[in-house]
Design a protein around this motif. Structure first.
Motif, PDB file in Angstrom:
ATOM      1  N   GLN A  81       0.334   2.954 -43.620  1.00 46.50           N
ATOM      2  CA  GLN A  81      -0.658   2.440 -44.560  1.00 46.50           C
ATOM      3  C   GLN A  81      -0.148   2.655 -45.980  1.00 46.50           C
ATOM      4  O   GLN A  81       0.206   3.777 -46.349  1.00 46.50           O
ATOM      5  CB  GLN A  81      -2.003   3.141 -44.376  1.00 46.50           C
ATOM      6  CG  GLN A  81      -3.115   2.563 -45.256  1.00 46.50           C
ATOM      7  CD  GLN A  81      -4.444   3.240 -45.020  1.00 46.50           C
ATOM      8  OE1 GLN A  81      -4.551   4.451 -45.166  1.00 46.50           O
ATOM      9  NE2 GLN A  81      -5.453   2.476 -44.630  1.00 46.50           N
ATOM     10  N   ILE A 131      -0.846   2.412 -50.090  1.00 46.02           N
ATOM     11  CA  ILE A 131      -2.001   2.523 -50.976  1.00 46.02           C
ATOM     12  C   ILE A 131      -1.586   2.269 -52.415  1.00 46.02           C
ATOM     13  O   ILE A 131      -0.606   2.844 -52.905  1.00 46.02           O
ATOM     14  CB  ILE A 131      -2.634   3.923 -50.861  1.00 46.02           C
ATOM     15  CG1 ILE A 131      -3.157   4.172 -49.443  1.00 46.02           C
ATOM     16  CG2 ILE A 131      -3.774   4.095 -51.863  1.00 46.02           C
ATOM     17  CD1 ILE A 131      -3.688   5.567 -49.237  1.00 46.02           C
ATOM     18  N   LEU A 146      -3.197   2.801 -56.076  1.00 48.95           N
ATOM     19  CA  LEU A 146      -4.280   3.532 -56.727  1.00 48.95           C
ATOM     20  C   LEU A 146      -4.633   2.883 -58.056  1.00 48.95           C
ATOM     21  O   LEU A 146      -3.752   2.404 -58.779  1.00 48.95           O
ATOM     22  CB  LEU A 146      -3.877   4.987 -56.950  1.00 48.95           C
ATOM     23  CG  LEU A 146      -3.607   5.804 -55.684  1.00 48.95           C
ATOM     24  CD1 LEU A 146      -2.985   7.140 -56.034  1.00 48.95           C
ATOM     25  CD2 LEU A 146      -4.893   6.026 -54.903  1.00 48.95           C
ATOM     26  N   ILE A 154      -8.923   2.769 -54.397  1.00 54.14           N
ATOM     27  CA  ILE A 154      -8.036   2.526 -53.271  1.00 54.14           C
ATOM     28  C   ILE A 154      -7.952   1.034 -52.989  1.00 54.14           C
ATOM     29  O   ILE A 154      -8.978   0.357 -52.853  1.00 54.14           O
ATOM     30  CB  ILE A 154      -8.540   3.253 -52.001  1.00 54.14           C
ATOM     31  CG1 ILE A 154      -8.511   4.759 -52.201  1.00 54.14           C
ATOM     32  CG2 ILE A 154      -7.704   2.855 -50.780  1.00 54.14           C
ATOM     33  CD1 ILE A 154      -7.129   5.331 -52.323  1.00 54.14           C
ATOM     34  N   THR A 155      -6.734   0.508 -52.933  1.00 50.75           N
ATOM     35  CA  THR A 155      -6.451  -0.800 -52.347  1.00 50.75           C
ATOM     36  C   THR A 155      -5.317  -0.566 -51.370  1.00 50.75           C
ATOM     37  O   THR A 155      -4.186  -0.295 -51.781  1.00 50.75           O
ATOM     38  CB  THR A 155      -6.044  -1.837 -53.404  1.00 50.75           C
ATOM     39  OG1 THR A 155      -7.062  -1.935 -54.406  1.00 50.75           O
ATOM     40  CG2 THR A 155      -5.833  -3.195 -52.756  1.00 50.75           C
ATOM     41  N   ALA A 156      -5.619  -0.627 -50.082  1.00 53.96           N
ATOM     42  CA  ALA A 156      -4.648  -0.244 -49.055  1.00 53.96           C
ATOM     43  C   ALA A 156      -4.410  -1.394 -48.097  1.00 53.96           C
ATOM     44  O   ALA A 156      -5.294  -2.228 -47.847  1.00 53.96           O
ATOM     45  CB  ALA A 156      -5.148   0.986 -48.296  1.00 53.96           C
ATOM     46  N   ASN A 178      -2.452  -1.908 -44.143  1.00 55.51           N
ATOM     47  CA  ASN A 178      -1.771  -1.240 -43.036  1.00 55.51           C
ATOM     48  C   ASN A 178      -0.783  -2.196 -42.371  1.00 55.51           C
ATOM     49  O   ASN A 178      -0.669  -3.356 -42.768  1.00 55.51           O
ATOM     50  CB  ASN A 178      -2.774  -0.688 -42.019  1.00 55.51           C
ATOM     51  CG  ASN A 178      -3.679  -1.768 -41.445  1.00 55.51           C
ATOM     52  OD1 ASN A 178      -3.347  -2.945 -41.451  1.00 55.51           O
ATOM     53  ND2 ASN A 178      -4.839  -1.360 -40.946  1.00 55.51           N
ATOM     54  N   GLU A 191     -10.395  -1.896 -49.421  1.00 51.77           N
ATOM     55  CA  GLU A 191     -10.658  -1.696 -50.847  1.00 51.77           C
ATOM     56  C   GLU A 191     -11.851  -0.755 -51.004  1.00 51.77           C
ATOM     57  O   GLU A 191     -12.883  -0.937 -50.365  1.00 51.77           O
ATOM     58  CB  GLU A 191     -10.954  -3.025 -51.546  1.00 51.77           C
ATOM     59  CG  GLU A 191      -9.749  -3.953 -51.626  1.00 51.77           C
ATOM     60  CD  GLU A 191     -10.082  -5.243 -52.351  1.00 51.77           C
ATOM     61  OE1 GLU A 191      -9.472  -5.514 -53.390  1.00 51.77           O
ATOM     62  OE2 GLU A 191     -10.972  -5.972 -51.866  1.00 51.77           O
ATOM     63  N   MET A 223     -10.390   9.196 -45.288  1.00 50.80           N
ATOM     64  CA  MET A 223      -9.187   8.386 -45.104  1.00 50.80           C
ATOM     65  C   MET A 223      -8.249   9.024 -44.085  1.00 50.80           C
ATOM     66  O   MET A 223      -7.563   8.329 -43.333  1.00 50.80           O
ATOM     67  CB  MET A 223      -8.467   8.208 -46.443  1.00 50.80           C
ATOM     68  CG  MET A 223      -9.207   7.339 -47.420  1.00 50.80           C
ATOM     69  SD  MET A 223      -8.182   6.877 -48.813  1.00 50.80           S
ATOM     70  CE  MET A 223      -6.914   5.916 -48.018  1.00 50.80           C
ATOM     71  N   ILE A 279       1.307   7.632 -44.499  1.00 45.01           N
ATOM     72  CA  ILE A 279       0.612   7.070 -45.656  1.00 45.01           C
ATOM     73  C   ILE A 279       1.612   6.973 -46.795  1.00 45.01           C
ATOM     74  O   ILE A 279       2.304   7.944 -47.119  1.00 45.01           O
ATOM     75  CB  ILE A 279      -0.588   7.947 -46.066  1.00 45.01           C
ATOM     76  CG1 ILE A 279      -1.579   8.071 -44.903  1.00 45.01           C
ATOM     77  CG2 ILE A 279      -1.284   7.382 -47.294  1.00 45.01           C
ATOM     78  CD1 ILE A 279      -2.711   9.032 -45.168  1.00 45.01           C
ATOM     79  N   VAL A 307       2.185   6.030 -50.830  1.00 46.33           N
ATOM     80  CA  VAL A 307       1.546   5.826 -52.129  1.00 46.33           C
ATOM     81  C   VAL A 307       2.628   5.664 -53.192  1.00 46.33           C
ATOM     82  O   VAL A 307       3.767   6.119 -53.022  1.00 46.33           O
ATOM     83  CB  VAL A 307       0.617   7.004 -52.512  1.00 46.33           C
ATOM     84  CG1 VAL A 307      -0.501   7.147 -51.509  1.00 46.33           C
ATOM     85  CG2 VAL A 307       1.393   8.299 -52.615  1.00 46.33           C
ATOM     86  N   ALA A 358      -0.145  -3.298 -53.266  1.00 49.93           N
ATOM     87  CA  ALA A 358      -0.163  -2.546 -52.013  1.00 49.93           C
ATOM     88  C   ALA A 358       0.812  -3.144 -51.001  1.00 49.93           C
ATOM     89  O   ALA A 358       1.539  -2.410 -50.304  1.00 49.93           O
ATOM     90  CB  ALA A 358      -1.574  -2.517 -51.442  1.00 49.93           C
TER      91      ALA A 358
END
Length: 426
Positions: free
Chosen positions: A190, A192, A194, A200-202, A204, A211, A271, A280, A282, A375
């Motif tokens: 996933q 993300i 920021l 959060i705008t993620a 997968n 969102e 999350m 995850i 980021v 993302a």
């Protein structure tokens, strides 16, 4: 891994007197050690290390007998704080932060955090007892009895508002624990992005977008705080009315910070718990540089800085997500997110995307929200950098199925070489 728990304490008047005496001696030790470092650099251009100051502690205690009232590990903890402040200063300067300033002398009017490293404290019968040599009055506070089963490494006594100790007193306990399960890559990731309005705008590996909008507690409280500050400025300074309004401002600021922190804790927990993804990704954010863009007017820089800082520090949310992921047997990876909002994830063309422009519209036909685009680019960059080509192609197929990609699968531009990309679109 090391975790920290914080317990609120209510010292009696006698205990409060002892804590302030110990705090002032910690301040004295800190200032003497800082002065030694400054003088050595000023006259000899010589840097003094922590080990040198630790070895000289006995002679310093002979010159200033009041320091003897501090427990030995507390003295070492004070020196370690000074050393950590210098390391932080040199690290910021090395990374190009010209505004970084060296450590300053402490004022005794501020409550100095009293550290106890490895020893000097005892936990038994639902109480924590701290050692000191100021007088015979014991310093002990009630804490949950479950703490007796923890492998405690470090404790500290601090005040939430150090100036004159106006805040609440807390005992911070650092203990060692182990993850519930070990990390195992299940090929589900996933990515993300920021932000401020949308925290959060993620996306997968299945191509699904998540969102989460920020409730913006800061906007609610800042309006009230600004009104109170305006009223306070019309009062005679340090008058009875001035102090009353100032106390109200402190209470509102405390409530705002607590609400933001509580929301970040709950969001990061949800999350981590409500996903089968074990990895995850980021972006490696530098929050300070977010407001230092030369293209932005000063008024906009000030507004953006207030939004990023009053929003509870985006970087703090990443830290919450990091330790909770590790404890749950998952992994959080940081990667460079340069140009991820500006590059079309389909064809790779670089666009000029000022902050007010929220949608990316590309000549190839791709139209998408800038946060979603970022993302997806973070996910593509992670897959390409780690040479996960099967996952890379599967991710592209999943984007097509969710309607985010209406082009040929192999037209998605890999993100592994930024120099090649710039040359291609020059």
């Amino acid at each position: 891994m090391l975790l920290t728990k914080k317990y609120k304490i209510k010292p009696t008047s006698e205990q409060l007197d002892v804590l302030w005496k110990l705090s002032k001696r910690c301040t004295l030790l800190y200032n003497l050690s800082l002065s030694e470092r400054k003088e050595a650099w000023k006259h000899e251009r010589k840097s003094i290390k922590y080990s040198h100051q630790q070895d000289n502690l006995p002679s310093l205690k002979d010159q200033y007998p009041s320091i003897y009232s501090l427990y030995s590990k507390t003295c070492q903890g004070v020196l370690q704080k000074l050393d950590a402040n210098y390391k932080s200063f040199f690290g910021l300067r090395k990374n190009g932060d010209k505004n970084a300033k060296p450590p300053r002398f402490k004022k005794s009017v501020y409550f100095f955090t009293i550290p106890y490293n490895q020893s000097g404290f005892k936990i038994e019968n639902g109480k924590i007892i701290f050692s000191h040599k100021y007088n015979n009055r014991p310093i002990s506070f009630n804490i949950p009895q479950e703490l007796e089963n923890y492998d405690v490494k470090h404790t500290e006594i601090f005040n939430s508002e150090p100036y004159k100790g106006k805040g609440d007193f807390f005992v911070s306990v650092v203990y060692e624990t182990f993850p519930q399960t070990n990390y195992k890559d299940n090929e589900k990731n996933q990515a993300i992005d920021l932000g401020i309005t949308k925290t959060i705008t993620a996306v997968n590996t299945d191509g699904k977008i998540l969102e989460i909008t920020n409730p913006r507690f800061d906007k609610y409280w800042d309006k009230k705080i600004n009104q109170a500050k305006s009223r306070r400025d019309h009062c005679k300074k340090y008058s009875h009315r001035w102090f009353r309004i100032n106390d109200a401002i402190r209470v509102m600021t405390k409530k705002k910070n607590n609400q933001i922190k509580d929301w970040q804790h709950k969001l990061s927990r949800k999350m981590v718990d409500n996903t089968r993804l074990n990895t995850i990704i980021v972006g490696d954010l530098d929050v300070k540089d977010m407001t230092n863009s030369k293209k932005l007017p000063k008024s906009r820089q000030k507004s953006l800085n207030r939004s990023t800082q009053n929003n509870g520090y985006i970087s703090r949310f990443i830290e919450f997500l990091t330790y909770k992921s590790e404890f749950a047997g998952k992994q959080l990876t940081k990667i460079d997110e340069s140009y991820t909002s500006k590059i079309c994830y389909v064809c790779g063309k670089v666009h000029d995307m000022p902050l007010y422009k929220r949608n990316l519209s590309c000549d190839c036909g791709n139209e998408i929200d800038r946060d979603k685009n970022s993302a997806i680019n973070i996910m593509i960059r992670y897959l390409s950098q780690n040479a996960i080509w099967t996952g890379y192609r599967q991710f592209a197929c999943n984007l097509r199925q969710t309607g985010l990609l209406t082009f040929d699968v192999y037209k998605i531009h890999p993100m592994d070489d930024m120099n090649t990309r710039r040359n291609l679109h020059a």
